[in-house]
Design a protein around this motif. Structure first.
Motif, PDB file in Angstrom:
ATOM      1  N   HIS A  97      34.494  32.940  46.829  1.00  0.00           N
ATOM      2  CA  HIS A  97      34.270  34.341  47.185  1.00  0.00           C
ATOM      3  C   HIS A  97      35.435  35.206  46.726  1.00  0.00           C
ATOM      4  N   LEU A  98      35.096  36.381  46.216  1.00  0.00           N
ATOM      5  CA  LEU A  98      36.060  37.420  45.897  1.00  0.00           C
ATOM      6  C   LEU A  98      35.894  38.486  46.962  1.00  0.00           C
ATOM      7  N   ALA A 105      33.902  44.496  50.102  1.00  0.00           N
ATOM      8  CA  ALA A 105      32.806  43.863  49.364  1.00  0.00           C
ATOM      9  C   ALA A 105      33.101  42.381  49.176  1.00  0.00           C
ATOM     10  N   VAL A 106      32.045  41.578  49.228  1.00  0.00           N
ATOM     11  CA  VAL A 106      32.163  40.139  49.010  1.00  0.00           C
ATOM     12  C   VAL A 106      31.325  39.789  47.786  1.00  0.00           C
ATOM     13  N   ILE A 107      31.970  39.194  46.803  1.00  0.00           N
ATOM     14  CA  ILE A 107      31.303  38.827  45.556  1.00  0.00           C
ATOM     15  C   ILE A 107      31.355  37.309  45.440  1.00  0.00           C
ATOM     16  N   GLY A 138      41.509  40.884  46.512  1.00  0.00           N
ATOM     17  CA  GLY A 138      41.953  41.842  45.499  1.00  0.00           C
ATOM     18  C   GLY A 138      41.124  43.101  45.580  1.00  0.00           C
ATOM     19  N   LEU A 139      40.936  43.764  44.441  1.00  0.00           N
ATOM     20  CA  LEU A 139      40.158  44.998  44.388  1.00  0.00           C
ATOM     21  C   LEU A 139      38.938  44.805  43.498  1.00  0.00           C
ATOM     22  N   CYS A 140      37.773  45.198  44.002  1.00  0.00           N
ATOM     23  CA  CYS A 140      36.545  45.112  43.220  1.00  0.00           C
ATOM     24  C   CYS A 140      36.613  46.155  42.094  1.00  0.00           C
TER      25      CYS A 140
END
Length: 147
Positions: A97-98, A105-107, A138-140
């Motif tokens: 997961h990011l 936000a979860v990517i 981090g940053l999306c």
């Protein structure tokens, strides 16, 4: 009942539980919102629309039980909420997961990028790895462009 639901029914039965309408409603809510990483209250809001008689305590207890049985996987993003997704039961590791530190936000990162590292650890430490969870903060792309 679809094949996933049948598999969950078998897993519950093997553990001495039944796939009750309440449990099925919770599993369906998570399945229908795949990739959204819902917390307990969000799952409750979805389930409540179709099952107004279900209480929040039932959702909490059911998610805890489903997590223990590895039907769902809990994800702690250190934001005060535990989020849930259906457990990947195909023998592969969880995806990574990011997490955006700005907007939350979860990517999902599909694929296991740590195969070589795991092989090295297993060899050097005589340790059999069965799973891991990895989160990057981090940053999306949206928030990164605002900085």
């Amino acid at each position: 009942m679809n094949s996933c639901q049948e598999a969950y029914k078998i897993k519950l039965k093997e553990s001495g539980y039944k796939l009750t309408p309440q449990r099925l409603a919770i599993i369906n809510a998570i399945e229908e919102n795949k990739g959204k990483h819902l917390n307990t209250e969000e799952i409750y809001d979805i389930v409540k629309q179709r099952n107004p008689e279900m209480g929040l305590a039932t959702v909490y207890r059911t998610l805890q039980m489903l997590d223990e049985l590895e039907v769902v996987s809990s994800l702690n993003l250190e934001d005060g909420c535990v989020r849930y997704e259906l457990y990947c039961d195909d023998g592969s590791h969880h995806h990574h997961h990011l997490i955006c530190s700005s907007c939350g936000a979860v990517i999902e990162v599909e694929g296991d990028l740590l195969d070589q590292l795991e092989a090295k650890i297993e060899k050097e430490y005589d340790f059999k790895i069965v799973d891991h969870k990895l989160k990057f903060y981090g940053l999306c792309s949206k928030c990164k462009n605002l900085v």
